[in-house]
Design an enzyme around this catalytic site. Structure first.
Site, PDB file in Angstrom:
ATOM      1  N   GLU A 194       7.743  11.648   2.780  1.00 10.05           N
ATOM      2  CA  GLU A 194       6.480  11.539   2.041  1.00 10.05           C
ATOM      3  C   GLU A 194       5.620  12.727   2.434  1.00 10.05           C
ATOM      4  O   GLU A 194       5.620  13.159   3.601  1.00 10.05           O
ATOM      5  CB  GLU A 194       5.762  10.233   2.388  1.00 10.05           C
TER       6      GLU A 194
ATOM      7  N   ASN B 212       6.179   1.424  -5.130  1.00  9.24           N
ATOM      8  CA  ASN B 212       6.345   1.577  -3.677  1.00  9.24           C
ATOM      9  C   ASN B 212       6.062   0.252  -2.980  1.00  9.24           C
ATOM     10  O   ASN B 212       6.869  -0.652  -3.008  1.00  9.24           O
ATOM     11  CB  ASN B 212       5.458   2.705  -3.152  1.00  9.24           C
ATOM     12  N   GLU B 213       4.878   0.151  -2.422  1.00 14.46           N
ATOM     13  CA  GLU B 213       4.583  -1.040  -1.617  1.00 14.46           C
ATOM     14  C   GLU B 213       3.720  -1.982  -2.459  1.00 14.46           C
ATOM     15  O   GLU B 213       2.564  -2.204  -2.154  1.00 14.46           O
ATOM     16  CB  GLU B 213       3.825  -0.567  -0.385  1.00 14.46           C
TER      17      GLU B 213
HETATM   18  O1  AHR Z   1       4.482   5.675   5.937  1.00 11.41           O
HETATM   19  C1  AHR Z   1       3.114   5.676   5.695  1.00 11.41           C
HETATM   20  C2  AHR Z   1       2.714   4.660   4.630  1.00 11.41           C
HETATM   21  O2  AHR Z   1       2.935   3.371   5.074  1.00 11.41           O
HETATM   22  C3  AHR Z   1       3.504   4.744   3.361  1.00 11.41           C
HETATM   23  O3  AHR Z   1       3.005   5.693   2.498  1.00 11.41           O
HETATM   24  C4  AHR Z   1       3.316   3.372   2.779  1.00 11.41           C
HETATM   25  O4  AHR Z   1       4.365   3.002   1.917  1.00 11.41           O
HETATM   26  C5  AHR Z   1       3.143   2.504   3.973  1.00 11.41           C
HETATM   27  O5  AHR Z   1       2.037   1.699   3.839  1.00 11.41           O
END
Ligand code: AHR
Length: 667
Positions: free
Chosen positions: A57, A385-386
């Site tokens: 990332e 993603n999350e």
């Molecule tokens: O790894 C850092 C962050 O942690 C990521 O961007 C996210 O997916 C998670 O909350």
């Protein structure tokens, strides 16, 4: 810092003499031998060759300022403050103005440019760039200095670039561009650094009166990974390649989502000539008040083509994660109307064509034009993603229906949200199970104790239905996302213990990756991270070596393991997993000793016998606070030894250590 960690074995001489001997160990064992019994005669499921991979990332200056080695900050004058990173220089009585303009821009995605207006050239009028936390250059190394330049009427005829060291007093490199015409054109010249500097500065000087327009000012190393123009930073890619990762997840992380939808990651805007990739603010720019980085933007010089190419280079399966119509739920939580989901689904369908389509298809042709006519063999895509909640499930359902209809060969990764347990987590799992999801992405940022306590997390997971993707995890030694978390041996050891549980359950845990991956020592927002770097150097943390040990010592099938007759891990601080490597004819045993005493263990191979020889790889430190650093990159690093030809019966596990044994066996 590092104690003697070499393998503890019964010496051959001792075996010959019929005595039981222990090597000189850091500490005397307090107990008799534990028995790790590996049932070689009961091989379990296949371990995916992709099992241990990496998560990339653009956080902590991982892309611009890191893996993407452009040295100039805000090269295209597209930061919110267009002159961020640039300062006016008036040498020896020079006078002039720096003007940001948008008329007659280079292209629509690069609307701003700089006009240098010189009233009096003095000893040089110009502008100096600070670089991304300084400009790193190596003595003798060559760089390409380039810029798009447009001459106005009576424009100065040259643009001279000088590189100065930290003191500002010493010029350590120079290059001149000349021959400008009336339209935008890229000019370039080689620049060789005469000295090494971690925080050099680059200045552009105009030495005649008049006006000249510049954009996309770049200083780029020639010695990139595989020598590619617009290529990646070599030492960082090498660290990744050394891990032999099974997959590369990109581009995140929350960066996929954006704080608002407008700022989400849009892969189509990251292709083609770098001057046509529109910069946007990086979402980590001001996420943490305690680590503000107002100068953190995304140039997308490292875009989707480069990610795919990187995955291919390091032998990793590409795993792009796409926005599903939802911005970060920790931020705005902005969500596209359900009727707009098609647009996001189309992005996913087009990405499959971009990666795998024939060269005569629209997207295949775009890939080929970037220099890769062969397909990238994309096999999986992440949807969101999350994310969490019913809004996510609604959108995932649409993605899944559309993608399965057109591309049943592509597996989908779905989200289990930010927490590894709780109501949301249970809701997501049960909904995704009903939707017959392929991989569910679980995240755990938790204390080292959590990792130890959860090493058996998957021992009783439901084997039917979706597989687990442990897509983001890291032990937080001080607290979740706290700035005082350390990449120390305590965290890494706990992760290793936990990872034995991943490996033992490789039939249900298909993939796993530590997160985040990279951090610039002067530019980070989040810690801990797997690999740290400055402008010139880099190192793998103890956590990196744990990941590497697992990724490079994964067998092909799991083998059941018991410790002192119990299948329950851990037994008094010992954790273990084992696999069969059918390619090499070895049993691979991993044993993690999380106690402060040396532990003698008897390794018993049921249904096979060791034939002697083989290798041990030991990673450890008696000091749980031990860390690696730029100056001491290998304080905690694996040590490999050959095992004696005579089969040892007792293996001594050092205090606080991870031991990998690769044992040739006979049935
Ligand atoms: O790894 C850092 C962050 O942690 C990521 O961007 C996210 O997916 C998670 O909350």
């Amino acid at each position: 810092m590092r104690p003697n960690l070499r393998t503890t074995l019964l010496s051959v001489a001792a075996i010959l003499a019929g005595c039981v001997l222990f090597r000189v160990s850091a500490q005397k064992p307090a107990t008799g031998p534990d028995t790790i019994l590996v049932k070689v005669n009961r091989p379990g499921g296949k371990i995916s060759p992709n099992m241990f991979g990496i998560f990339f990332e653009d956080i902590n200056f991982a892309a611009d300022g890191g893996l993407y080695p452009e040295r100039v900050k805000n090269r295209s004058f597209e930061f919110t403050e267009p002159l961020a990173g640039w300062t006016k220089v008036e040498a020896g009585g020079a006078e002039g103005e720096l003007v940001i303009r948008t008329d007659g821009a280079l292209n629509k995605d690069n609307p701003h440019y700089l006009r240098l207006r010189v009233y009096n050239p003095g000893a040089g009028f110009g502008v100096m760039n600070s670089g991304l936390r300084g400009i790193g250059v190596q003595q003798g190394a060559e760089y390409t200095f380039s810029a798009y330049v447009r001459a106005t009427r009576n424009a100065p005829r040259t643009l001279r670039a000088t590189l100065t060291d930290e003191s500002g007093g010493n010029t350590i490199g120079e290059a001149t561009l000349t021959g400008f015409g009336g339209g935008w054109k890229k000019y370039e010249a080689g620049l060789r650094a005469s000295a090494t500097a971690a925080r050099a500065r680059l200045s552009l000087f105009v030495e005649e009166k008049g006006e000249i327009d510049v954009d996309m000012v770049s200083l780029f190393p020639r010695d990139t990974w595989k020598g590619r123009p617009n290529g990646l930073r070599k030492d960082l890619v090498q660290l990744l390649a050394n891990m032999k990762p099974g997959f590369l997840r990109f581009p995140g992380g929350c960066i996929v989502e954006g704080r608002r939808l407008e700022l989400r990651y849009q892969w189509k805007k990251t292709l083609g000539d770098v001057s046509e990739r529109r910069s946007i603010v990086n979402r980590w720019n001001d996420e943490f008040a305690h680590r503000p980085a107002p100068d953190y933007f995304q140039s997308f010089g490292l875009g989707f083509f480069e990610y795919f190419q990187l995955a291919e280079d390091i032998g990793a399966s590409p795993l792009p994660i796409l926005n599903c119509g939802m911005a970060c739920q920790f931020n705005s939580s902005e969500t596209a109307a359900i009727e707009q989901t098609d647009e996001y689904i189309q992005d996913a369908l087009d990405l499959i064509s971009f990666a795998n389509g024939p060269v005569d298809s629209h997207w295949g042709a775009i890939r080929a034009a970037q220099g890769h006519p062969e397909p990238f063999h994309l096999k999986m895509i992440g949807v969101g993603n999350e994310q969490w909640g019913p809004r996510y499930i609604e959108r995932y359902r649409l993605f899944s229906a559309a993608l399965r209809a057109k591309h049943p060969e592509i597996a989908l990764v779905s989200s289990a949200g930010p927490s590894p347990e709780g109501k949301e987590f249970d809701y997501l799992w049960s909904s995704l199970r009903q939707l017959k999801a392929d991989f569910i992405d679980e995240h755990y940022y938790a204390s080292p104790d959590w990792f130890l306590a959860n090493s058996s997390r998957y021992d009783h997971y439901d084997r039917s239905g979706p597989k687990v993707f442990a897509g983001e995890y890291a032990a937080q030694t001080a607290g979740v996302a706290r700035p005082d978390n350390r990449n120390n041996w305590q965290g890494a050891l706990a992760e290793a213990a936990f990872m034995t549980g991943l490996e033992r359950n490789a039939d249900v845990v298909a993939m796993a990756s530590y997160a985040p991956l990279f951090a610039h020592v002067d530019g980070w927002q989040w810690t801990p991270n797997l690999i740290w770097f400055d402008n010139l150097r880099s190192y793998g943390t103890p956590n990196y070596y744990v990941q590497k040990l697992f990724a490079t010592n994964t067998g092909t099938r799991t083998l059941p393991v018991t410790i002192n007759g119990s299948a329950e891990n851990a037994r008094q601080g010992l954790y273990s997993s084992a696999s069969l490597d059918e390619r090499t004819g070895e049993v691979v045993v991993k044993a993690v000793n999380t106690t402060k005493i040396a532990r003698p263990v008897r390794i018993a191979l049921e249904g096979a016998s060791g034939v002697g020889g083989g290798r041990s790889i030991i990673l450890g430190s008696a000091d749980l606070k031990a860390e690696n650093s730029l100056d001491h990159p290998s304080s905690v690093a694996p040590i490999e030894s050959k095992l004696p030809a005579a089969k040892p019966e007792i293996q001594m596990l050092d205090p606080y250590s991870v031991t990998v044994l690769r044992l040739p066996y006979a049935r």
